[in-house]
Design a protein around this motif. Structure first.
Motif, PDB file in Angstrom:
ATOM      1  N   PHE A 189      51.770  69.931  34.259  1.00  0.00           N
ATOM      2  CA  PHE A 189      50.705  70.891  33.983  1.00  0.00           C
ATOM      3  C   PHE A 189      50.145  70.825  32.561  1.00  0.00           C
ATOM      4  O   PHE A 189      49.071  71.362  32.317  1.00  0.00           O
ATOM      5  CB  PHE A 189      51.211  72.317  34.259  1.00  0.00           C
ATOM      6  N   ALA A 190      50.871  70.181  31.639  1.00  0.00           N
ATOM      7  CA  ALA A 190      50.363  70.006  30.269  1.00  0.00           C
ATOM      8  C   ALA A 190      50.847  68.663  29.741  1.00  0.00           C
ATOM      9  O   ALA A 190      51.639  68.598  28.796  1.00  0.00           O
ATOM     10  CB  ALA A 190      50.803  71.148  29.369  1.00  0.00           C
ATOM     11  N   PRO A 191      50.401  67.560  30.330  1.00  0.00           N
ATOM     12  CA  PRO A 191      50.957  66.247  29.998  1.00  0.00           C
ATOM     13  C   PRO A 191      50.666  65.781  28.574  1.00  0.00           C
ATOM     14  O   PRO A 191      51.336  64.869  28.085  1.00  0.00           O
ATOM     15  CB  PRO A 191      50.305  65.322  31.030  1.00  0.00           C
ATOM     16  N   ARG A 192      49.714  66.379  27.902  1.00  0.00           N
ATOM     17  CA  ARG A 192      49.381  65.932  26.549  1.00  0.00           C
ATOM     18  C   ARG A 192      50.343  66.475  25.489  1.00  0.00           C
ATOM     19  O   ARG A 192      50.285  66.069  24.330  1.00  0.00           O
ATOM     20  CB  ARG A 192      47.950  66.344  26.203  1.00  0.00           C
ATOM     21  N   VAL A 193      51.220  67.387  25.889  1.00  0.00           N
ATOM     22  CA  VAL A 193      52.190  67.963  24.955  1.00  0.00           C
ATOM     23  C   VAL A 193      53.550  67.323  25.217  1.00  0.00           C
ATOM     24  O   VAL A 193      54.100  67.451  26.310  1.00  0.00           O
ATOM     25  CB  VAL A 193      52.284  69.486  25.108  1.00  0.00           C
ATOM     26  N   PRO A 194      54.142  66.630  24.239  1.00  0.00           N
ATOM     27  CA  PRO A 194      55.445  65.978  24.457  1.00  0.00           C
ATOM     28  C   PRO A 194      56.582  66.998  24.484  1.00  0.00           C
ATOM     29  O   PRO A 194      56.558  67.999  23.756  1.00  0.00           O
ATOM     30  CB  PRO A 194      55.576  65.035  23.257  1.00  0.00           C
ATOM     31  N   PRO A 195      57.607  66.766  25.301  1.00  0.00           N
ATOM     32  CA  PRO A 195      58.742  67.705  25.374  1.00  0.00           C
ATOM     33  C   PRO A 195      59.477  67.871  24.058  1.00  0.00           C
ATOM     34  O   PRO A 195      60.011  68.944  23.772  1.00  0.00           O
ATOM     35  CB  PRO A 195      59.644  67.085  26.447  1.00  0.00           C
ATOM     36  N   SER A 196      59.530  66.806  23.229  1.00  0.00           N
ATOM     37  CA  SER A 196      60.239  66.910  21.952  1.00  0.00           C
ATOM     38  C   SER A 196      59.588  67.915  21.016  1.00  0.00           C
ATOM     39  O   SER A 196      60.271  68.534  20.190  1.00  0.00           O
ATOM     40  CB  SER A 196      60.293  65.534  21.284  1.00  0.00           C
ATOM     41  N   VAL A 197      58.286  68.100  21.123  1.00  0.00           N
ATOM     42  CA  VAL A 197      57.595  69.082  20.290  1.00  0.00           C
ATOM     43  C   VAL A 197      57.829  70.494  20.823  1.00  0.00           C
ATOM     44  O   VAL A 197      58.013  71.441  20.051  1.00  0.00           O
ATOM     45  CB  VAL A 197      56.092  68.750  20.218  1.00  0.00           C
ATOM     46  N   VAL A 198      57.850  70.638  22.141  1.00  0.00           N
ATOM     47  CA  VAL A 198      58.078  71.963  22.736  1.00  0.00           C
ATOM     48  C   VAL A 198      59.490  72.459  22.441  1.00  0.00           C
ATOM     49  O   VAL A 198      59.709  73.647  22.195  1.00  0.00           O
ATOM     50  CB  VAL A 198      57.812  71.918  24.249  1.00  0.00           C
ATOM     51  N   ALA A 199      60.458  71.539  22.440  1.00  0.00           N
ATOM     52  CA  ALA A 199      61.855  71.880  22.133  1.00  0.00           C
ATOM     53  C   ALA A 199      62.422  72.875  23.149  1.00  0.00           C
ATOM     54  O   ALA A 199      62.634  74.052  22.853  1.00  0.00           O
ATOM     55  CB  ALA A 199      61.979  72.427  20.713  1.00  0.00           C
ATOM     56  N   PHE A 200      62.676  72.395  24.353  1.00  0.00           N
ATOM     57  CA  PHE A 200      63.203  73.256  25.403  1.00  0.00           C
ATOM     58  C   PHE A 200      64.650  73.678  25.154  1.00  0.00           C
ATOM     59  O   PHE A 200      65.168  74.548  25.865  1.00  0.00           O
ATOM     60  CB  PHE A 200      63.098  72.555  26.760  1.00  0.00           C
ATOM     61  N   GLN A 201      65.305  73.087  24.163  1.00  0.00           N
ATOM     62  CA  GLN A 201      66.681  73.505  23.868  1.00  0.00           C
ATOM     63  C   GLN A 201      66.753  74.937  23.369  1.00  0.00           C
ATOM     64  O   GLN A 201      67.822  75.547  23.331  1.00  0.00           O
ATOM     65  CB  GLN A 201      67.317  72.561  22.839  1.00  0.00           C
TER      66      GLN A 201
END
Length: 351
Positions: A189-201
């Motif tokens: 749903f938001a492929p332009r945002v990398p998971p490492s930046v979101v920091a799901f931890q």
């Protein structure tokens, strides 16, 4: 059907549903006057996404029966409808699944039994606790939903995630919201945002939506962090992403992933405002006024208790006296020995 009879009928079906749940059935044996004719498990259409959402089990069942009798006691024709149920990990996961199952042309259903409900034609879709329920060809009443919930196994009712209220409502495209709970939903749903930046931890969650600006369509994602400090540390990474516009408001980070121009992006970002809920200490309540009647009643109760205690103590004391042979106090006279001496003034003379 009168309300009390309908509730009794629903309760009966709920008990049958509880018994059926022991045999791995998800939906109950009957709903109101309709009996279950068949039941089929429902697989997850997107296994990776649904696994991230906490999908546990799903089932669809067909019900058949006559409608409720009218005022003349005449029942309607036999009708058939289907009910589908999805059980998720929690209410957040249920909201996420409800959003992706909702038809594109669905309209809000404010008259439904839950706040999260939509209707498209003869289909009603709602989220209740950790369940998503869909009715095709049947519009259930509130009592029906509540009794159905009682029969569903492992039902957990919890509040909806607070993040949903921070997604701006103005100019938002209907049914465009999607919830993000991990890397899989982020990629979808938001492929332009990398998971490492979101920091799901940090247990980060996000919600997306499409907005209509005067210059064109704008795609917005709002991420929620546990506290302000974490969001403040992450905002620099978002702002460093090329082609994206990000801003922070409290523990929220709003990111525009697509916009016709920077002005349109800023107009949408400005609508994301975090407002903390503060509970003020209420003024101390004045001391209650003394009620004379209650005071007299309390005195009478206290006197009664004291009289009862005195009576019990007296009986106990009397019982001890009787058991030890002491009698009741000084009622029984004692036989005391008396020694008398005859003393004359002149002692007798010896012969």
């Amino acid at each position: 059907m009168p309300r009390n009879q309908r509730v009794a009928c629903l309760a009966g079906w709920a008990l049958l549903g509880l018994a059926g749940s022991l045999s791995a059935a998800l939906l109950p044996e009957g709903i109101e006057l309709h009996a279950r004719k068949s039941a089929t498990p429902l697989p997850a259409p997107d296994p990776a996404l649904w696994r991230e959402y906490g999908f546990q089990e799903a089932e669809t069942a067909t019900y058949e029966g006559r409608g409720r009798p009218n005022e003349k006691g005449v029942t309607g024709p036999v009708k058939s409808f289907t009910v589908s149920a999805w059980r998720l990990r929690d209410s957040t996961a249920a909201l996420a699944v409800w959003q992706i199952l909702r038809p594109a042309d669905a309209q809000p259903a404010p008259d439904a039994a839950t706040k999260v409900a939509a209707r498209a034609g003869a289909q009603t879709l709602l989220a209740y606790g950790n369940y998503v329920l869909r009715f095709d060809g049947y519009q259930p009443e509130h009592d029906t939903i509540h009794q159905l919930i009682l029969s569903l196994p492992r039902f957990e009712n919890a509040a909806l995630p607070a993040l949903t209220r921070f997604l701006p409502a103005e100019a938002r495209a209907r049914n465009s919201e999607r919830y993000i709970t991990g890397p899989v939903s982020l990629e979808k749903f938001a492929p332009r945002v990398p998971p490492s930046v979101v920091a799901f931890q940090f247990d980060t969650e996000g919600i997306t939506g499409r907005f209509t600006d005067r210059d064109g369509a704008v795609d917005l994602v709002v991420f929620s962090y546990p506290n302000h400090q974490i969001a403040q540390k992450q905002i620099a990474a978002f702002q460093a992403l090329p082609g994206l516009t990000a801003s922070r408001s409290g523990p929220l980070i709003a990111v525009v992933t697509q916009a016709p121009n920077p002005d349109a992006a800023q107009r949408i970002l400005a609508q994301v405002q975090y407002e903390a809920t503060v509970t003020l200490n209420a003024n101390a309540a004045p001391p209650p006024q003394q009620n004379v009647g209650e005071l007299i009643l309390a005195i009478v109760k206290l006197a009664g208790i004291l009289i009862a205690l005195a009576t019990v103590a007296g009986l106990l004391f009397a019982g001890i006296r009787v058991a030890t042979g002491g009698g009741f106090g000084n009622i029984r006279p004692r036989e005391d020995a008396v020694l008398t001496l005859s003393l004359d003034d002149d002692p007798p003379k010896r012969p």
